[in-house]
Design a protein around this motif. Structure first.
Motif, PDB file in Angstrom:
ATOM      1  N   ILE A 217      31.643  49.123  29.332  1.00 40.83           N
ATOM      2  CA  ILE A 217      30.516  48.735  30.516  1.00 40.83           C
ATOM      3  C   ILE A 217      29.478  47.683  30.011  1.00 40.83           C
ATOM      4  N   ALA A 218      28.901  48.003  28.900  1.00 40.68           N
ATOM      5  CA  ALA A 218      27.932  47.120  28.179  1.00 40.68           C
ATOM      6  C   ALA A 218      28.408  45.483  28.231  1.00 40.68           C
ATOM      7  N   VAL A 219      29.814  45.484  27.693  1.00 42.92           N
ATOM      8  CA  VAL A 219      30.495  44.398  27.515  1.00 42.92           C
ATOM      9  C   VAL A 219      30.548  43.489  29.020  1.00 42.92           C
ATOM     10  N   GLN A 220      30.790  44.192  29.925  1.00 42.85           N
ATOM     11  CA  GLN A 220      30.667  43.420  31.105  1.00 42.85           C
ATOM     12  C   GLN A 220      29.315  43.141  31.767  1.00 42.85           C
ATOM     13  N   LEU A 221      28.414  44.170  31.383  1.00 42.10           N
ATOM     14  CA  LEU A 221      26.965  44.137  31.862  1.00 42.10           C
ATOM     15  C   LEU A 221      26.224  42.836  31.161  1.00 42.10           C
ATOM     16  N   LEU A 222      26.575  42.503  30.132  1.00 42.11           N
ATOM     17  CA  LEU A 222      26.164  41.560  29.094  1.00 42.11           C
ATOM     18  C   LEU A 222      25.701  40.320  30.009  1.00 42.11           C
ATOM     19  N   TRP A 223      26.868  39.824  30.649  1.00 44.56           N
ATOM     20  CA  TRP A 223      26.697  38.623  31.533  1.00 44.56           C
ATOM     21  C   TRP A 223      25.675  38.730  32.906  1.00 44.56           C
ATOM     22  N   ASN A 224      25.250  39.948  32.946  1.00 39.50           N
ATOM     23  CA  ASN A 224      24.381  40.330  34.303  1.00 39.50           C
ATOM     24  C   ASN A 224      25.137  40.022  35.606  1.00 39.50           C
ATOM     25  N   PRO A 225      26.263  41.011  35.679  1.00 33.60           N
ATOM     26  CA  PRO A 225      26.881  40.666  37.176  1.00 33.60           C
ATOM     27  C   PRO A 225      26.056  41.261  38.275  1.00 33.60           C
ATOM     28  N   GLY A 226      26.214  40.832  39.409  1.00 32.99           N
ATOM     29  CA  GLY A 226      25.692  41.511  40.508  1.00 32.99           C
ATOM     30  C   GLY A 226      26.495  42.585  41.104  1.00 32.99           C
ATOM     31  N   ILE A 227      27.729  42.395  40.755  1.00 29.73           N
ATOM     32  CA  ILE A 227      28.726  43.522  41.403  1.00 29.73           C
ATOM     33  C   ILE A 227      29.515  44.106  39.987  1.00 29.73           C
ATOM     34  N   LEU A 228      29.574  45.386  39.961  1.00 34.83           N
ATOM     35  CA  LEU A 228      30.141  46.102  38.976  1.00 34.83           C
ATOM     36  C   LEU A 228      31.259  47.155  39.500  1.00 34.83           C
ATOM     37  N   ILE A 229      32.196  46.865  39.385  1.00 34.49           N
ATOM     38  CA  ILE A 229      33.636  47.567  39.694  1.00 34.49           C
ATOM     39  C   ILE A 229      34.158  48.416  38.471  1.00 34.49           C
ATOM     40  N   LEU A 230      34.398  49.649  38.791  1.00 31.90           N
ATOM     41  CA  LEU A 230      34.797  50.569  37.571  1.00 31.90           C
ATOM     42  C   LEU A 230      36.179  51.290  37.996  1.00 31.90           C
ATOM     43  N   ASP A 231      37.000  51.231  37.297  1.00 29.68           N
ATOM     44  CA  ASP A 231      38.243  52.182  37.647  1.00 29.68           C
ATOM     45  C   ASP A 231      38.066  53.527  36.672  1.00 29.68           C
ATOM     46  N   GLU A 232      37.891  54.581  37.457  1.00 32.04           N
ATOM     47  CA  GLU A 232      37.946  55.862  36.748  1.00 32.04           C
ATOM     48  C   GLU A 232      37.113  55.687  35.445  1.00 32.04           C
ATOM     49  N   PRO A 233      35.917  55.590  35.521  1.00 30.98           N
ATOM     50  CA  PRO A 233      35.037  55.544  34.233  1.00 30.98           C
ATOM     51  C   PRO A 233      34.805  56.718  33.428  1.00 30.98           C
ATOM     52  N   THR A 234      34.795  57.797  34.426  1.00 28.89           N
ATOM     53  CA  THR A 234      34.842  59.144  33.738  1.00 28.89           C
ATOM     54  C   THR A 234      35.798  59.934  33.342  1.00 28.89           C
ATOM     55  N   SER A 235      37.247  59.383  33.514  1.00 29.54           N
ATOM     56  CA  SER A 235      38.559  60.078  33.259  1.00 29.54           C
ATOM     57  C   SER A 235      38.536  60.383  31.787  1.00 29.54           C
ATOM     58  N   GLY A 236      38.765  61.116  31.326  1.00 32.66           N
ATOM     59  CA  GLY A 236      38.949  61.659  29.887  1.00 32.66           C
ATOM     60  C   GLY A 236      37.813  62.025  29.227  1.00 32.66           C
ATOM     61  N   LEU A 237      36.556  62.149  29.856  1.00 29.94           N
ATOM     62  CA  LEU A 237      35.362  62.608  29.420  1.00 29.94           C
ATOM     63  C   LEU A 237      34.895  64.052  29.749  1.00 29.94           C
ATOM     64  N   ASP A 238      34.047  64.492  28.940  1.00 27.43           N
ATOM     65  CA  ASP A 238      33.938  66.020  29.264  1.00 27.43           C
ATOM     66  C   ASP A 238      32.704  65.843  30.344  1.00 27.43           C
ATOM     67  N   SER A 239      32.641  66.969  31.090  1.00 26.17           N
ATOM     68  CA  SER A 239      31.833  66.945  32.381  1.00 26.17           C
ATOM     69  C   SER A 239      30.258  66.619  32.167  1.00 26.17           C
ATOM     70  N   PHE A 240      29.802  66.955  30.908  1.00 26.46           N
ATOM     71  CA  PHE A 240      28.450  66.466  30.752  1.00 26.46           C
ATOM     72  C   PHE A 240      28.157  65.067  30.233  1.00 26.46           C
ATOM     73  N   THR A 241      29.383  64.529  29.626  1.00 29.34           N
ATOM     74  CA  THR A 241      29.298  63.097  29.455  1.00 29.34           C
ATOM     75  C   THR A 241      29.404  62.120  30.720  1.00 29.34           C
ATOM     76  N   ALA A 242      30.377  62.839  31.354  1.00 34.54           N
ATOM     77  CA  ALA A 242      30.877  61.997  32.684  1.00 34.54           C
ATOM     78  C   ALA A 242      29.572  62.049  33.581  1.00 34.54           C
ATOM     79  N   HIS A 243      28.643  63.061  33.573  1.00 37.87           N
ATOM     80  CA  HIS A 243      27.590  63.269  34.465  1.00 37.87           C
ATOM     81  C   HIS A 243      26.646  62.033  34.050  1.00 37.87           C
ATOM     82  N   ASN A 244      26.467  61.980  32.714  1.00 34.65           N
ATOM     83  CA  ASN A 244      25.610  61.173  32.285  1.00 34.65           C
ATOM     84  C   ASN A 244      25.681  59.774  32.515  1.00 34.65           C
TER      85      ASN A 244
END
Ligand SMILES: Nc1ncnc2c1ncn2[C@@H]1O[C@H](COP(=O)(O)OP(=O)(O)OP(=O)(O)O)[C@@H](O)[C@H]1O
Ligand SMILES: [Mg+2]
Length: 332
Positions: A217-244
């Motif tokens: 996400i940081a790699v994409q955020l670096l160029w400061n986009p106004g629109i951020l689209i993420l495909d299943e960013p929480t998949s494979g993460l435990d629920s605490f990490t996903a929540h964070n």
């Protein structure tokens, strides 16, 4: 009661009294916004989208030859991946596309970002700030974080971001400005503690899975986009990490960005963070509106969510059986 239970009870109580609050907070908790989007307001609209895929087209011709069929005898496997979808989202909002596997989440995000392959948009359009979506417009205004992390495993987190900053930021940026941007993004995504750790991959041990998702996400955020689209960013993460991670995305949305993500079946506290929700079932939007109004909406239709049950689990599972509900699609 075992002595362990009593002991852990005492230690928890002491912790709650403030003796050791680290138990309940992440090492680098901070709710301030380091990095807000200073560009104009963005708006993303999907109007009457209808998308079909041809499953037979994926089979190579030489495999079809082995079936000993004439070309006119070969059947096309047309399947509707998205049916008459409408949605509207603007800066400051986080929209989650939820639904069971194969309901069309990735297809929708790929169509929005002009990365759809093997399918045809039979009707409808995608509008970015009122203009039809094109690959050039998407490249300029949308950051797309894909489900798989595509990072260089032997670079550290800071090196990765410094490398992308050199390539992606405009040429008028000085080295000091690039370094500042890298620092801001590291702070925003709470990556300070692993900034000098190797990124790694499945063969090379590096940062944790959740940290690696945040680096993507940081790699994409670096160029400061106004629109951020993420495909299943929480998949494979435990629920605490996903929540964070979702809290981080919510903060990015509060920083005047438009965040659109797909999630399989989020747990209830993650669901509450979303502003808007689109619940997909076999490509149709069964619910499309504010997240907090989803349960009252289905309750009014005679389908209350049982007590102590996660609404996204309950409605995600049941919705495939309620074909009648498809008549009640709510555009917002
Ligand atoms: N290019 C394609 N060729 C053939 N079928 C496709 C294509 N794209 C999508 N599909 C089909 O469309 C449906 C939706 O796929 P999609 O990848 O969008 O699902 P999804 O909701 O992202 O599922 P998951 O949660 O498992 O990732 C599936 O049945 C899939 O097989
Ligand atoms: Mg998918």
């Amino acid at each position: 009661f075992s002595s362990d239970a009593i002991f852990s009870g005492i230690s928890l109580k002491d912790s709650l009294n403030g003796r050791d609050t680290r138990l309940f907070s992440s090492p680098e908790e901070d709710s301030s916004l380091y990095f807000t989007y200073s560009g104009g307001q963005n708006k993303l609209e999907v109007v009457n989208l209808h998308y079909e895929v041809d499953t037979a087209a994926q089979i190579p011709w030489y495999e079809k030859l082995s079936e000993f069929k004439m070309p006119w005898e070969m059947q096309s496997g047309r399947q509707t991946a998205i049916r008459n979808l409408n949605l509207r989202v603007h800066s400051g909002q986080m929209l989650a596309v939820i639904g069971s596997s194969g309901c069309g989440k990735t297809s929708l995000l790929d169509i929005i970002t002009c990365r759809d392959e093997g399918g045809t948009m039979t009707s409808g359009q995608v509008l970015i700030n009122g203009k039809p979506s094109t690959p050039t417009l998407v490249r300029k205004s949308i950051a797309h974080v894909r489900q798989d992390d595509r990072l260089l495993p032997h670079l550290t987190v800071r090196e990765t971001l410094a490398f992308v900053a050199k390539l992606r930021l405009p040429t008028h940026f000085s080295q000091a400005q690039r370094d500042q941007r890298v620092d801001d993004v590291i702070a925003e995504l709470r990556l300070r503690q692993c900034a000098h750790t190797r990124v790694g991959n499945e063969y090379v041990r590096g940062v944790s899975g959740g940290e690696r998702r945040r680096v993507s996400i940081a790699v994409q955020l670096l160029w400061n986009p106004g629109i951020l689209i993420l495909d299943e960013p929480t998949s494979g993460l435990d629920s605490f990490t996903a929540h964070n991670l979702v809290i981080t995305l919510s903060r990015l949305a509060q920083g005047n960005r438009l965040v659109l993500l797909s999630v399989h079946q989020p747990r209830s506290d993650i669901f509450q963070i979303f502003d808007l929700v689109v619940l997909l079932s076999s490509g149709s939007a069964v619910y499309c509106g504010p997240a907090r109004e989803m349960v009252p909406y289905f309750t009014a239709l005679g389908h209350p969510c049982p007590r102590y049950c996660n609404p996204s689990d309950f409605y995600g599972d049941s919705v495939d059986n309620w074909w009648l509900l498809l008549l009640y699609v709510v555009p917002f």
